[in-house]
Write a protein that holds these residues in place. Structure first.
Motif, PDB file in Angstrom:
ATOM      1  N   PHE A 117      16.052  20.319 -41.774  1.00  0.00           N
ATOM      2  CA  PHE A 117      17.063  20.772 -40.974  1.00  0.00           C
ATOM      3  C   PHE A 117      18.587  19.865 -41.339  1.00  0.00           C
ATOM      4  CE2 PHE A 117      17.357  21.708 -36.173  1.00  0.00           C
ATOM      5  CZ  PHE A 117      18.592  22.334 -36.049  1.00  0.00           C
ATOM      6  N   ASP A 118      19.313  21.030 -41.770  1.00  0.00           N
ATOM      7  CA  ASP A 118      20.599  20.222 -42.471  1.00  0.00           C
ATOM      8  C   ASP A 118      21.607  19.592 -41.463  1.00  0.00           C
ATOM      9  OD1 ASP A 118      19.888  21.075 -45.163  1.00  0.00           O
ATOM     10  OD2 ASP A 118      20.764  23.339 -44.728  1.00  0.00           O
ATOM     11  N   SER A 119      21.468  20.352 -40.416  1.00  0.00           N
ATOM     12  CA  SER A 119      22.510  19.878 -39.250  1.00  0.00           C
ATOM     13  C   SER A 119      21.723  19.301 -38.083  1.00  0.00           C
ATOM     14  CB  SER A 119      23.287  21.025 -38.716  1.00  0.00           C
ATOM     15  OG  SER A 119      22.492  22.174 -38.130  1.00  0.00           O
ATOM     16  N   LEU A 120      20.544  18.218 -38.281  1.00  0.00           N
ATOM     17  CA  LEU A 120      19.819  17.619 -37.344  1.00  0.00           C
ATOM     18  C   LEU A 120      20.543  16.860 -36.329  1.00  0.00           C
ATOM     19  CD1 LEU A 120      16.942  17.386 -36.260  1.00  0.00           C
ATOM     20  CD2 LEU A 120      16.815  15.437 -37.733  1.00  0.00           C
ATOM     21  N   ALA A 121      21.682  16.166 -36.872  1.00  0.00           N
ATOM     22  CA  ALA A 121      22.358  15.311 -36.258  1.00  0.00           C
ATOM     23  C   ALA A 121      23.354  15.983 -35.280  1.00  0.00           C
ATOM     24  CB  ALA A 121      23.367  14.236 -37.007  1.00  0.00           C
ATOM     25  N   ALA A 122      23.592  17.246 -35.373  1.00  0.00           N
ATOM     26  CA  ALA A 122      24.766  18.026 -34.713  1.00  0.00           C
ATOM     27  C   ALA A 122      24.101  18.842 -33.544  1.00  0.00           C
ATOM     28  CB  ALA A 122      25.449  18.660 -35.523  1.00  0.00           C
ATOM     29  N   THR A 123      22.666  18.853 -33.466  1.00  0.00           N
ATOM     30  CA  THR A 123      22.065  19.677 -32.751  1.00  0.00           C
ATOM     31  C   THR A 123      21.215  18.759 -31.898  1.00  0.00           C
ATOM     32  OG1 THR A 123      21.977  21.382 -34.337  1.00  0.00           O
ATOM     33  CG2 THR A 123      20.558  21.614 -32.757  1.00  0.00           C
ATOM     34  N   ASP A 124      21.529  18.586 -30.654  1.00  0.00           N
ATOM     35  CA  ASP A 124      20.992  17.773 -29.538  1.00  0.00           C
ATOM     36  C   ASP A 124      19.668  18.563 -29.391  1.00  0.00           C
ATOM     37  OD1 ASP A 124      22.925  16.029 -29.530  1.00  0.00           O
ATOM     38  OD2 ASP A 124      23.458  16.464 -27.501  1.00  0.00           O
ATOM     39  N   LEU A 125      19.413  19.642 -29.242  1.00  0.00           N
ATOM     40  CA  LEU A 125      18.046  20.345 -28.942  1.00  0.00           C
ATOM     41  C   LEU A 125      17.009  20.215 -30.111  1.00  0.00           C
ATOM     42  CD1 LEU A 125      16.388  22.475 -27.325  1.00  0.00           C
ATOM     43  CD2 LEU A 125      17.447  24.162 -28.823  1.00  0.00           C
ATOM     44  N   ALA A 126      17.553  20.151 -31.301  1.00  0.00           N
ATOM     45  CA  ALA A 126      16.454  19.778 -32.304  1.00  0.00           C
ATOM     46  C   ALA A 126      16.306  18.383 -32.002  1.00  0.00           C
ATOM     47  CB  ALA A 126      17.239  19.934 -33.697  1.00  0.00           C
ATOM     48  N   LEU A 127      16.975  17.261 -31.751  1.00  0.00           N
ATOM     49  CA  LEU A 127      16.836  16.120 -31.664  1.00  0.00           C
ATOM     50  C   LEU A 127      15.769  15.694 -30.504  1.00  0.00           C
ATOM     51  CD1 LEU A 127      20.052  14.140 -32.466  1.00  0.00           C
ATOM     52  CD2 LEU A 127      18.023  14.039 -33.746  1.00  0.00           C
ATOM     53  N   TRP A 128      16.143  16.287 -29.529  1.00  0.00           N
ATOM     54  CA  TRP A 128      15.232  16.067 -28.152  1.00  0.00           C
ATOM     55  C   TRP A 128      14.010  16.733 -28.329  1.00  0.00           C
ATOM     56  CZ3 TRP A 128      15.731  12.820 -24.729  1.00  0.00           C
ATOM     57  CH2 TRP A 128      17.008  12.360 -24.357  1.00  0.00           C
ATOM     58  N   THR A 129      13.729  17.892 -29.188  1.00  0.00           N
ATOM     59  CA  THR A 129      12.627  18.520 -29.342  1.00  0.00           C
ATOM     60  C   THR A 129      11.792  17.663 -30.269  1.00  0.00           C
ATOM     61  OG1 THR A 129      13.330  20.702 -29.367  1.00  0.00           O
ATOM     62  CG2 THR A 129      11.185  20.487 -30.660  1.00  0.00           C
ATOM     63  N   LEU A 130      12.523  16.959 -31.333  1.00  0.00           N
ATOM     64  CA  LEU A 130      11.841  15.983 -32.134  1.00  0.00           C
ATOM     65  C   LEU A 130      11.143  14.913 -31.704  1.00  0.00           C
ATOM     66  CD1 LEU A 130      11.350  16.034 -35.179  1.00  0.00           C
ATOM     67  CD2 LEU A 130      13.385  14.532 -35.279  1.00  0.00           C
ATOM     68  N   VAL A 131      12.125  14.385 -30.544  1.00  0.00           N
ATOM     69  CA  VAL A 131      11.460  13.131 -29.688  1.00  0.00           C
ATOM     70  C   VAL A 131      10.469  13.643 -28.917  1.00  0.00           C
ATOM     71  CG1 VAL A 131      12.382  11.729 -27.801  1.00  0.00           C
ATOM     72  CG2 VAL A 131      13.674  12.193 -29.773  1.00  0.00           C
ATOM     73  N   SER A 174      11.281   6.975 -39.956  1.00  0.00           N
ATOM     74  CA  SER A 174      12.344   5.728 -40.683  1.00  0.00           C
ATOM     75  C   SER A 174      13.352   6.512 -41.344  1.00  0.00           C
ATOM     76  CB  SER A 174      11.331   4.969 -41.278  1.00  0.00           C
ATOM     77  OG  SER A 174      10.946   5.399 -42.386  1.00  0.00           O
ATOM     78  N   VAL A 175      12.739   7.922 -42.257  1.00  0.00           N
ATOM     79  CA  VAL A 175      13.591   8.663 -42.887  1.00  0.00           C
ATOM     80  C   VAL A 175      14.591   9.382 -42.042  1.00  0.00           C
ATOM     81  CG1 VAL A 175      13.719  10.543 -44.277  1.00  0.00           C
ATOM     82  CG2 VAL A 175      11.915   8.618 -44.835  1.00  0.00           C
ATOM     83  N   ALA A 176      14.070   9.923 -40.895  1.00  0.00           N
ATOM     84  CA  ALA A 176      15.182  10.331 -39.891  1.00  0.00           C
ATOM     85  C   ALA A 176      16.163   9.348 -39.545  1.00  0.00           C
ATOM     86  CB  ALA A 176      14.192  10.849 -38.875  1.00  0.00           C
ATOM     87  N   ALA A 177      15.650   8.373 -39.031  1.00  0.00           N
ATOM     88  CA  ALA A 177      16.954   7.266 -38.622  1.00  0.00           C
ATOM     89  C   ALA A 177      17.716   6.880 -39.762  1.00  0.00           C
ATOM     90  CB  ALA A 177      16.083   6.157 -38.262  1.00  0.00           C
ATOM     91  N   ALA A 178      17.553   6.938 -41.035  1.00  0.00           N
ATOM     92  CA  ALA A 178      18.391   6.832 -42.180  1.00  0.00           C
ATOM     93  C   ALA A 178      19.409   7.864 -42.385  1.00  0.00           C
ATOM     94  CB  ALA A 178      17.629   6.466 -43.392  1.00  0.00           C
ATOM     95  N   GLY A 184      21.173   1.450 -41.321  1.00  0.00           N
ATOM     96  CA  GLY A 184      21.310   1.738 -42.893  1.00  0.00           C
ATOM     97  C   GLY A 184      19.897   2.190 -43.651  1.00  0.00           C
ATOM     98  N   LEU A 185      20.199   2.292 -44.870  1.00  0.00           N
ATOM     99  CA  LEU A 185      18.947   2.833 -45.744  1.00  0.00           C
ATOM    100  C   LEU A 185      17.897   1.898 -45.388  1.00  0.00           C
ATOM    101  CD1 LEU A 185      20.614   4.278 -49.110  1.00  0.00           C
ATOM    102  CD2 LEU A 185      19.814   5.507 -47.128  1.00  0.00           C
ATOM    103  N   TRP A 186      18.165   0.683 -45.357  1.00  0.00           N
ATOM    104  CA  TRP A 186      17.086  -0.400 -45.223  1.00  0.00           C
ATOM    105  C   TRP A 186      15.916  -0.132 -44.093  1.00  0.00           C
ATOM    106  CZ3 TRP A 186      16.806  -2.124 -40.316  1.00  0.00           C
ATOM    107  CH2 TRP A 186      18.165  -2.122 -39.565  1.00  0.00           C
ATOM    108  N   VAL A 187      16.585   0.749 -43.329  1.00  0.00           N
ATOM    109  CA  VAL A 187      15.558   1.249 -42.182  1.00  0.00           C
ATOM    110  C   VAL A 187      14.356   1.782 -42.765  1.00  0.00           C
ATOM    111  CG1 VAL A 187      16.444   3.425 -41.735  1.00  0.00           C
ATOM    112  CG2 VAL A 187      15.409   1.928 -39.769  1.00  0.00           C
ATOM    113  N   ILE A 188      14.098   2.441 -43.837  1.00  0.00           N
ATOM    114  CA  ILE A 188      13.287   3.186 -44.470  1.00  0.00           C
ATOM    115  C   ILE A 188      12.040   2.189 -44.865  1.00  0.00           C
ATOM    116  CG2 ILE A 188      12.449   4.690 -46.440  1.00  0.00           C
ATOM    117  CD1 ILE A 188      15.189   5.929 -46.550  1.00  0.00           C
ATOM    118  N   TRP A 189      12.567   0.906 -45.199  1.00  0.00           N
ATOM    119  CA  TRP A 189      11.384  -0.076 -45.292  1.00  0.00           C
ATOM    120  C   TRP A 189      10.471  -0.275 -44.147  1.00  0.00           C
ATOM    121  CZ3 TRP A 189       9.416  -2.106 -49.189  1.00  0.00           C
ATOM    122  CH2 TRP A 189       9.963  -2.155 -50.509  1.00  0.00           C
TER     123      TRP A 189
END
Length: 270
Positions: A117-131, A174-178, A184-189
């Motif tokens: 999903f290229d525009s995941l951050a810009a689409t609330d519907l996608a984020l809520w579905t993911l959650v 964790s990848v999604a959060a980054a 920051g990228l450190w969240v992938i840890w």
């Protein structure tokens, strides 16, 4: 819920390649009921998840790469399950493992959404579905263990299967959060630490030893998934999302540190 850095010994995932291959087909042929039951259950879940992925791709701006990613990731996971199947001690695959396999389907959908999903951050519907999908996976965690106890199907195979699904879900989140820049990228840890622990065991054999049962590990695992899920909610932004990620990472580091010290101090060799 299985958690890390708990490691279960004596299973096919942890054996040497040559030893694991010896007699694998023979062992499965000797247990046709288990094999047919497992293939039927996993095939049904694969088909159902593929249909859901196709429908989701029409609802959200996701392409065929999303559908392909879901199918390929799920085929890989189920192939590993079949590879480890001779270690399953019961005659049937069982409802507990089917629940865990269903959770694996949810993880594959989540991972493909994050990656495609290229525009995941810009689409609330996608984020809520993911959650929502992650919350379902989290709610089902523990159900498989309950069913295993009720039906008398508890095994190291089932516990390891559950643990691997949890670990993969944490990595995906964790990848999604980054990618969403919630931290920051450190969240992938948070997602990589378990796999780093396994890799360290190749160089330090003591880290492959068996750990004592611990509620702490289960609690920390729940904290990781819950924190990462909370971070994905659209209105949770920095610096709050970063603070949540820091707490989750510190809890994970503490849990790993306790168990690593225990394994290094444990007398004898694995």
């Amino acid at each position: 819920m299985a958690s890390e850095p708990e490691r279960l010994g004596g299973d096919r995932f942890g054996r040497s390649w040559g030893l694991a291959q010896a007699g694998w087909i023979t062992q499965l042929r000797a247990r046709p009921a288990l094999l047919s039951d497992t293939i039927a259950g996993l095939s049904g879940l694969l088909l159902g998840t593929s249909i859901v992925a196709l429908l989701v791709s029409f609802r959200l701006p996701l392409g065929w790469d999303f559908v392909a990613s879901v199918i390929l990731s799920l085929v890989l996971m189920f192939t590993l399950v079949l590879y480890a199947l001779p270690d399953h001690p019961h005659r049937r695959f069982g409802p507990a493992n089917l629940v865990t396999a269903f959770r694996a389907c949810l993880v594959s959908l989540t991972g493909a959404t994050v990656l495609c999903f290229d525009s995941l951050a810009a689409t609330d519907l996608a984020l809520w579905t993911l959650v929502g999908v992650v919350l379902i996976a989290l709610a089902l965690d523990g159900v498989d263990g309950y069913l295993a106890r009720v039906y008398g199907h508890e095994s190291a195979f089932g516990a390891r299967f559950d643990m691997e699904v949890d670990a993969l879900l944490i990595l995906v989140l964790s990848v999604a959060a980054a990618l969403l820049e919630k931290a920051g990228l450190w969240v992938i840890w948070i997602g990589l630490m378990r796999y780093a622990f396994v890799a360290a065991g190749w160089m330090i054999p003591r880290l492959t030893g068996e750990l004592f049962p611990s509620f702490r590990r289960k609690l920390v695992c729940v904290i990781q998934i819950s924190a990462l899920c909370l971070i994905l909610i659209p209105f949770v932004e920095t610096p709050y999302s970063t603070a949540i990620a820091v707490v989750a990472l510190l809890a994970l580091i503490y849990s790993f540190t306790v168990d690593i010290i225990y394994l290094l101090r444990k007398p004898g060799t694995p």
